[in-house]
Design an enzyme around this catalytic site. Structure first.
Site, PDB file in Angstrom:
ATOM      1  N   LYS A   1      -4.350   2.117  -3.115  1.00 23.88           N
ATOM      2  CA  LYS A   1      -5.357   2.915  -3.438  1.00 23.88           C
ATOM      3  C   LYS A   1      -5.328   4.530  -3.052  1.00 23.88           C
ATOM      4  CE  LYS A   1      -8.543  -1.098  -2.817  1.00 23.88           C
ATOM      5  NZ  LYS A   1      -7.329  -1.870  -2.736  1.00 23.88           N
TER       6      LYS A   1
ATOM      7  N   ASP B   1       0.726  -1.181  -0.007  1.00 23.83           N
ATOM      8  CA  ASP B   1       0.050   0.162  -0.054  1.00 23.83           C
ATOM      9  C   ASP B   1       0.847   1.250   0.029  1.00 23.83           C
ATOM     10  OD1 ASP B   1      -2.478  -0.961  -0.150  1.00 23.83           O
ATOM     11  OD2 ASP B   1      -2.795  -1.079   2.091  1.00 23.83           O
TER      12      ASP B   1
ATOM     13  N   MET C   1      -8.944   9.196   7.695  1.00 28.49           N
ATOM     14  CA  MET C   1      -9.101   9.269   6.317  1.00 28.49           C
ATOM     15  C   MET C   1     -10.461  10.425   6.333  1.00 28.49           C
ATOM     16  SD  MET C   1      -9.632   5.404   4.998  1.00 28.49           S
ATOM     17  CE  MET C   1     -10.576   4.827   6.280  1.00 28.49           C
TER      18      MET C   1
END
Length: 257
Positions: free
Chosen positions: A74, A50, A189
């Site tokens: 991502k 990641d 996030m």
């Protein structure tokens, strides 16, 4: 440790010699991965990475020569590798007899889609083990001296994903209930929607003067820390140009550093 496998006597599942290990890479700094996670990296033939965790410093954790490193990141609001592609790569490499490490930031099961990847392996008959990681939601505040709980101050905390704005039809978060709960709120996030999240908590009854702390790229050399209040959270993040990855803590503990 979780090791879901399909029984060997299932005729529909091909035999496999390889395996998959989901490894939580920790909150950012390369040396905050667990010892077990480091050993898994050392034993790996293939590492699917990641953009978070110790991805950029793999060579400090294992000898990368001869290992296949595959970027399946991502990126927030940017390039994304489809989850189905990641699942397929894990299974294909394991079925080819390779030891695969799926290296994820934080902990694989804290907003990391780890459970989806475990199930994909189970459906394919691939042995899969989970190595927990240190989640940034708690570790990053701790690293700058902010506890998420403290005796006599608060006895609960909630970790929330802020990738969807309050009011978004897809959101599963009851922000008003969180405001009324009286505990610490740790948001990951949630950079893009910080102002909206603060407004939703205020609408739910949380005082505008409630202390808050914002930590960008915590535990790394690029760490930035800002202290503010619920009422100035959105303004602070915009003024300081806070970018992902960042964690922000809202609650009385943010003033007890």
């Amino acid at each position: 440790m979780v090791s879901p496998t399909v029984p060997e006597d299932n005729p529909e599942v091909p035999a496999t010699r390889g395996r998959v290990t989901l490894v939580g890479g920790g909150p950012g700094a390369w040396d905050l991965i667990t010892v077990r996670g480091m050993h898994a990296l050392q034993d790996a033939d293939v590492i699917l990475t990641d953009h978070l965790g110790p991805t950029a410093e793999l060579d400090r954790l294992c000898d990368t020569a001869g290992k296949e490193i595959v970027d399946v990141a991502k990126l927030p609001y940017s390039r994304k590798v489809a989850q189905e592609t990641t699942n397929r790569l894990m299974v294909e490499h394991a079925r080819a007899g390779r030891n695969v490490v799926r290296l994820k930031g934080g902990d694989p099961f804290v907003f990391g889609r780890g459970s989806e990847e475990v199930r994909a392996c189970a459906r394919a008959g691939v042995a899969c083990t989970v190595v927990p990681g240190v989640t940034s939601a708690v570790a990053v505040p701790a690293a700058v001296g902010v506890p998420v709980t403290e005796r006599g101050v608060v006895h609960s905390f909630t970790v929330v994903s802020g990738h969807l704005a309050p009011g978004d039809a897809r959101s599963l978060v009851d922000w008003h209930a969180l405001a009324a709960a009286g505990g610490t709120v740790c948001v990951i996030m949630g950079v893009r929607h910080a102002a909206e999240i603060a407004a939703a908590l205020a609408e739910g009854g949380m005082a505008a003067g409630t202390p808050a702390c914002v930590i960008q790229e915590g535990t790394t050399a690029r760490e930035r820390v800002f202290y503010c209040t619920l009422g100035t959270l959105g303004e602070t993040m915009e003024r300081e140009r806070v970018a992902s990855p960042a964690v922000y803590v809202i609650g009385e503990v943010a003033a007890r550093r």
